[in-house]
Design a protein around this motif. Sequence first.
Motif, PDB file in Angstrom:
ATOM      1  N   ALA A  97       0.608  -1.430   0.197  1.00 17.39           N
ATOM      2  CA  ALA A  97       0.069  -0.279  -0.112  1.00 17.39           C
ATOM      3  C   ALA A  97       0.476   1.208  -0.160  1.00 17.39           C
ATOM      4  CB  ALA A  97      -0.832   0.055   1.144  1.00 17.39           C
ATOM      5  N   ASP A  98       2.295   1.147   0.414  1.00 15.99           N
ATOM      6  CA  ASP A  98       2.765   2.775   0.683  1.00 15.99           C
ATOM      7  C   ASP A  98       2.934   2.225  -0.453  1.00 15.99           C
ATOM      8  OD1 ASP A  98       2.404   2.430   3.749  1.00 15.99           O
ATOM      9  OD2 ASP A  98       3.974   2.020   3.732  1.00 15.99           O
ATOM     10  N   PHE A  99       3.758   1.238  -1.727  1.00 18.88           N
ATOM     11  CA  PHE A  99       4.326   1.723  -2.843  1.00 18.88           C
ATOM     12  C   PHE A  99       3.055   2.124  -4.049  1.00 18.88           C
ATOM     13  CE2 PHE A  99       6.867  -1.046  -0.349  1.00 18.88           C
ATOM     14  CZ  PHE A  99       8.296  -0.038   0.728  1.00 18.88           C
ATOM     15  N   ILE A 100       1.621   1.888  -4.004  1.00 19.14           N
ATOM     16  CA  ILE A 100       1.332   2.129  -5.021  1.00 19.14           C
ATOM     17  C   ILE A 100       0.970   3.282  -5.178  1.00 19.14           C
ATOM     18  CG2 ILE A 100      -1.721   1.323  -5.845  1.00 19.14           C
ATOM     19  CD1 ILE A 100      -0.414  -1.212  -4.572  1.00 19.14           C
ATOM     20  N   PRO A 101       0.455   4.561  -4.255  1.00 20.12           N
ATOM     21  CA  PRO A 101      -0.449   4.209  -3.238  1.00 20.12           C
ATOM     22  C   PRO A 101      -1.639   4.287  -2.561  1.00 20.12           C
ATOM     23  CG  PRO A 101       0.226   6.416  -3.289  1.00 20.12           C
ATOM     24  CD  PRO A 101       0.810   5.668  -5.070  1.00 20.12           C
ATOM     25  N   LEU A 102      -2.205   3.448  -1.441  1.00 21.64           N
ATOM     26  CA  LEU A 102      -3.471   3.433  -1.385  1.00 21.64           C
ATOM     27  C   LEU A 102      -3.561   4.566  -0.364  1.00 21.64           C
ATOM     28  CD1 LEU A 102      -3.960  -0.633  -1.185  1.00 21.64           C
ATOM     29  CD2 LEU A 102      -4.068   0.466  -3.485  1.00 21.64           C
ATOM     30  N   PRO A 103      -5.559   4.745  -0.494  1.00 19.23           N
ATOM     31  CA  PRO A 103      -6.215   6.159   0.579  1.00 19.23           C
ATOM     32  C   PRO A 103      -5.536   5.717   2.227  1.00 19.23           C
ATOM     33  CG  PRO A 103      -8.096   5.218  -0.958  1.00 19.23           C
ATOM     34  CD  PRO A 103      -6.329   4.341  -0.764  1.00 19.23           C
ATOM     35  N   LEU A 104      -5.116   6.482   3.108  1.00 13.91           N
ATOM     36  CA  LEU A 104      -5.118   6.122   4.466  1.00 13.91           C
ATOM     37  C   LEU A 104      -6.600   5.196   4.995  1.00 13.91           C
ATOM     38  CD1 LEU A 104      -3.039   8.521   5.825  1.00 13.91           C
ATOM     39  CD2 LEU A 104      -1.646   6.530   5.255  1.00 13.91           C
ATOM     40  N   ASN A 105      -6.429   4.599   5.650  1.00 19.40           N
ATOM     41  CA  ASN A 105      -7.286   3.905   6.226  1.00 19.40           C
ATOM     42  C   ASN A 105      -7.446   4.760   7.734  1.00 19.40           C
ATOM     43  OD1 ASN A 105      -9.808   2.142   7.312  1.00 19.40           O
ATOM     44  ND2 ASN A 105      -9.112   0.734   6.122  1.00 19.40           N
ATOM     45  N   ALA A 106      -8.017   5.531   7.906  1.00 21.32           N
ATOM     46  CA  ALA A 106      -8.235   6.119   9.043  1.00 21.32           C
ATOM     47  C   ALA A 106      -9.537   5.464  10.637  1.00 21.32           C
ATOM     48  CB  ALA A 106      -9.209   7.405   8.876  1.00 21.32           C
ATOM     49  N   ARG A 107     -10.579   4.660   9.775  1.00 18.01           N
ATOM     50  CA  ARG A 107     -11.267   3.948  10.425  1.00 18.01           C
ATOM     51  C   ARG A 107     -10.506   2.340  11.012  1.00 18.01           C
ATOM     52  NH1 ARG A 107     -16.207   3.589   6.066  1.00 18.01           N
ATOM     53  NH2 ARG A 107     -15.210   3.195   5.244  1.00 18.01           N
ATOM     54  N   ALA A 108     -10.048   1.516   9.712  1.00 19.78           N
ATOM     55  CA  ALA A 108      -9.256   0.757  10.405  1.00 19.78           C
ATOM     56  C   ALA A 108      -8.439   1.193  10.921  1.00 19.78           C
ATOM     57  CB  ALA A 108      -8.561   0.022   8.869  1.00 19.78           C
ATOM     58  N   GLU A 109      -7.769   1.814  11.273  1.00 17.39           N
ATOM     59  CA  GLU A 109      -6.309   2.398  12.403  1.00 17.39           C
ATOM     60  C   GLU A 109      -7.206   2.539  13.917  1.00 17.39           C
ATOM     61  OE1 GLU A 109      -3.982   6.080  11.638  1.00 17.39           O
ATOM     62  OE2 GLU A 109      -3.258   4.861   9.282  1.00 17.39           O
ATOM     63  N   VAL A 110      -7.815   3.638  13.633  1.00 16.71           N
ATOM     64  CA  VAL A 110      -8.312   3.969  14.907  1.00 16.71           C
ATOM     65  C   VAL A 110      -9.391   2.561  15.970  1.00 16.71           C
ATOM     66  CG1 VAL A 110     -10.384   4.688  16.238  1.00 16.71           C
ATOM     67  CG2 VAL A 110      -9.791   6.143  14.235  1.00 16.71           C
ATOM     68  N   LEU A 111      -9.870   1.378  15.161  1.00 14.23           N
ATOM     69  CA  LEU A 111     -10.907   0.507  15.255  1.00 14.23           C
ATOM     70  C   LEU A 111      -9.517  -0.525  16.245  1.00 14.23           C
ATOM     71  CD1 LEU A 111     -12.434  -1.590  16.196  1.00 14.23           C
ATOM     72  CD2 LEU A 111     -12.890  -2.291  13.882  1.00 14.23           C
ATOM     73  N   ILE A 112      -8.046  -0.882  15.163  1.00 12.42           N
ATOM     74  CA  ILE A 112      -7.705  -1.568  15.485  1.00 12.42           C
ATOM     75  C   ILE A 112      -6.914  -0.822  16.497  1.00 12.42           C
ATOM     76  CG2 ILE A 112      -4.862  -2.359  15.457  1.00 12.42           C
ATOM     77  CD1 ILE A 112      -5.492  -2.256  12.221  1.00 12.42           C
ATOM     78  N   ARG A 113      -6.390   0.655  16.743  1.00 12.52           N
ATOM     79  CA  ARG A 113      -6.127   0.623  17.714  1.00 12.52           C
ATOM     80  C   ARG A 113      -7.273   1.021  19.385  1.00 12.52           C
ATOM     81  NH1 ARG A 113      -5.526   5.760  16.676  1.00 12.52           N
ATOM     82  NH2 ARG A 113      -7.674   6.213  17.360  1.00 12.52           N
ATOM     83  N   GLU A 114      -8.283   1.219  18.686  1.00  9.27           N
ATOM     84  CA  GLU A 114      -9.607   0.393  19.940  1.00  9.27           C
ATOM     85  C   GLU A 114      -9.022  -0.859  20.680  1.00  9.27           C
ATOM     86  OE1 GLU A 114     -10.945   3.600  22.011  1.00  9.27           O
ATOM     87  OE2 GLU A 114      -9.666   4.464  20.881  1.00  9.27           O
ATOM     88  N   ALA A 115      -9.219  -1.712  19.526  1.00 10.41           N
ATOM     89  CA  ALA A 115      -9.359  -2.925  19.966  1.00 10.41           C
ATOM     90  C   ALA A 115      -7.561  -3.939  21.120  1.00 10.41           C
ATOM     91  CB  ALA A 115      -9.361  -3.961  18.739  1.00 10.41           C
ATOM     92  N   GLY A 116      -7.049  -2.666  20.987  1.00  9.03           N
ATOM     93  CA  GLY A 116      -5.456  -2.531  22.392  1.00  9.03           C
ATOM     94  C   GLY A 116      -4.098  -3.208  21.419  1.00  9.03           C
ATOM     95  N   LEU A 117      -4.126  -2.536  20.111  1.00  8.95           N
ATOM     96  CA  LEU A 117      -3.385  -2.921  19.077  1.00  8.95           C
ATOM     97  C   LEU A 117      -2.349  -1.505  18.128  1.00  8.95           C
ATOM     98  CD1 LEU A 117      -1.334  -5.140  17.845  1.00  8.95           C
ATOM     99  CD2 LEU A 117      -2.506  -5.197  15.879  1.00  8.95           C
ATOM    100  N   HIS A 118      -1.750  -1.452  19.238  1.00  7.72           N
ATOM    101  CA  HIS A 118      -0.810   0.142  18.572  1.00  7.72           C
ATOM    102  C   HIS A 118      -0.029  -0.289  17.300  1.00  7.72           C
ATOM    103  CE1 HIS A 118      -3.119   2.178  21.649  1.00  7.72           C
ATOM    104  NE2 HIS A 118      -2.490   0.984  23.074  1.00  7.72           N
ATOM    105  N   LEU A 119       0.045   0.362  16.379  1.00  8.77           N
ATOM    106  CA  LEU A 119       0.165   0.740  15.381  1.00  8.77           C
ATOM    107  C   LEU A 119       1.508   1.451  15.123  1.00  8.77           C
ATOM    108  CD1 LEU A 119      -1.700  -0.809  13.069  1.00  8.77           C
ATOM    109  CD2 LEU A 119      -0.445  -2.498  13.954  1.00  8.77           C
ATOM    110  N   GLU A 120       3.098   1.274  14.306  1.00  4.60           N
ATOM    111  CA  GLU A 120       4.164   1.637  14.098  1.00  4.60           C
ATOM    112  C   GLU A 120       4.080   2.304  12.545  1.00  4.60           C
ATOM    113  OE1 GLU A 120       7.216   2.308  16.272  1.00  4.60           O
ATOM    114  OE2 GLU A 120       6.147   0.834  18.236  1.00  4.60           O
ATOM    115  N   GLU A 121       3.435   1.693  12.046  1.00  2.77           N
ATOM    116  CA  GLU A 121       3.113   2.290  10.450  1.00  2.77           C
ATOM    117  C   GLU A 121       1.620   2.752  10.311  1.00  2.77           C
ATOM    118  OE1 GLU A 121       2.466  -1.970  10.536  1.00  2.77           O
ATOM    119  OE2 GLU A 121       4.295  -0.697  11.376  1.00  2.77           O
ATOM    120  N   THR A 122       0.945   3.073   9.496  1.00  2.00           N
ATOM    121  CA  THR A 122      -0.229   3.964   8.729  1.00  2.00           C
ATOM    122  C   THR A 122      -0.865   2.457   8.137  1.00  2.00           C
ATOM    123  OG1 THR A 122       0.324   4.403   6.819  1.00  2.00           O
ATOM    124  CG2 THR A 122       0.319   6.154   8.173  1.00  2.00           C
ATOM    125  N   VAL A 123      -2.095   2.411   7.796  1.00  2.00           N
ATOM    126  CA  VAL A 123      -2.750   1.035   7.555  1.00  2.00           C
ATOM    127  C   VAL A 123      -3.691   2.002   5.960  1.00  2.00           C
ATOM    128  CG1 VAL A 123      -4.894  -0.359   7.383  1.00  2.00           C
ATOM    129  CG2 VAL A 123      -3.177  -0.128  10.066  1.00  2.00           C
TER     130      VAL A 123
END
Length: 116
Positions: free
Chosen positions: A54-80
């Motif tokens: 996704a970073d090379f294509i590039p695809l649009p950022l997925n803010a909703r998925a990032e929020v859900l991932i974070r709220e589900a307890g996983l903290h990512l170093e990179e964007t989704v």
Amino acid sequence: MLQTNRALIIPARLSHPVRVEEIDTSLATRQALVEGNVGAITGTGWHIYLNDEADFIPLPLNARAEVLIREAGLHLEETVSGTVVFLGHGNNGDEADAPAHLLRLAERLFDTALAA
């Protein structure tokens, strides 16, 4: 016979709705959903599939998925970026339906009805 599971699908584009869909869990289906090569990120009792280029294509950022991932307890170093597909962990490494607690969390975060 292909295995099917209920997946939580979160498109990157805000104009596309978050949805729960019964999918077959073949590689071809996952590639079609994420629009390319499949990468995975694992949480507790669940995992996501996303486009690993996704970073090379590039695809649009997925803010909703990032929020859900974070709220589900996983903290990512990179964007989704791009469409994200959530599934649960089954037995012996098999896929399982997206966990009910993730569906309820997504419903609250995105103010939408998902449970069937």
